[in-house]
Design a protein around this motif. Structure first.
Motif, PDB file in Angstrom:
ATOM      1  N   CYS A  27       0.816  -1.215   0.000  1.00 57.63           N
ATOM      2  CA  CYS A  27       0.000   0.000   0.000  1.00 57.63           C
ATOM      3  C   CYS A  27       0.851   1.268   0.000  1.00 57.63           C
ATOM      4  O   CYS A  27       0.330   2.366   0.188  1.00 57.63           O
ATOM      5  N   CYS A  46      -0.878   4.856   0.760  1.00 62.57           N
ATOM      6  CA  CYS A  46      -2.194   5.151   0.179  1.00 62.57           C
ATOM      7  C   CYS A  46      -3.083   5.836   1.219  1.00 62.57           C
ATOM      8  O   CYS A  46      -3.020   5.529   2.409  1.00 62.57           O
ATOM      9  N   CYS A  56      -6.281  -1.637   5.508  1.00 64.29           N
ATOM     10  CA  CYS A  56      -7.065  -0.782   4.614  1.00 64.29           C
ATOM     11  C   CYS A  56      -8.359  -0.400   5.326  1.00 64.29           C
ATOM     12  O   CYS A  56      -9.027  -1.255   5.910  1.00 64.29           O
ATOM     13  N   CYS A  69      -4.810   0.464  -6.822  1.00 68.22           N
ATOM     14  CA  CYS A  69      -4.703  -0.540  -5.752  1.00 68.22           C
ATOM     15  C   CYS A  69      -4.427  -1.909  -6.391  1.00 68.22           C
ATOM     16  O   CYS A  69      -5.069  -2.290  -7.367  1.00 68.22           O
TER      17      CYS A  69
END
Ligand code: SF4
Ligand code: SF4
Length: 142
Positions: A27, A46, A56, A69
């Motif tokens: 990520c 992210c 996430c 992603c």
């Protein structure tokens, strides 16, 4: 046989999801060296990653919300080469065993922290940095 020793093609959905060690490395924003194909990882995550847990915050809708992603699946096999070399999915895709620090083997996420594999608390969200300076935030290369 433990499920993490089985081929990826034989895993149930629950087993597949449990294979993730939660390192958070996939990520991170990254670059690819055009000459060597090496992946250059920054310490910028992210915007959907909770940097304190490395999870996430909207896993179910991740692809709809973040176009680049990396959704890992056997229908999308080119993604495995883009994953960190420590990633459980990449290791198993390449027929390799999980390392001893993987929580499924060690029994604790702390082994990942001790090995420096976890990005928990080591990265910042893209919401909190100037993305124009992203290239100056490269932290490790694979
Ligand atoms: S790199 Fe692999 S093991 Fe680590 S969080 Fe991403 S999918 Fe999970
Ligand atoms: S959307 Fe979620 S899974 Fe995808 S890169 Fe961002 S934090 Fe990681």
């Amino acid at each position: 046989m433990n499920f993490w020793e089985k081929p990826l093609t034989e895993l149930t959905h629950e087993e597949w999801e449990a294979l993730c060690d939660g390192c958070g490395r996939c990520c991170l924003h990254k670059f690819q060296d055009e000459d060597t194909d090496e992946i250059l990882y920054t310490d910028v995550a992210c915007r959907l990653l909770d940097t304190s847990t490395c999870r996430c915050t909207d896993y179910a809708n991740r692809k709809a919300k973040v176009a680049d992603c990396l959704v890992i699946s056997l229908e999308n096999q080119e993604v495995f080469a883009l994953l960190p070399s420590t990633c459980a999915y990449r290791l198993r895709y390449e027929g390799k065993s999980l390392d001893d620090w993987h929580p499924l083997i060690s029994g604790s996420y702390e082994s990942m922290v001790e090995e420096g594999i976890s990005m928990r608390g080591e990265v910042v969200s893209e919401n909190d940095v100037d993305m124009d300076g992203l290239e100056e935030r490269i932290k490790f290369v694979e």
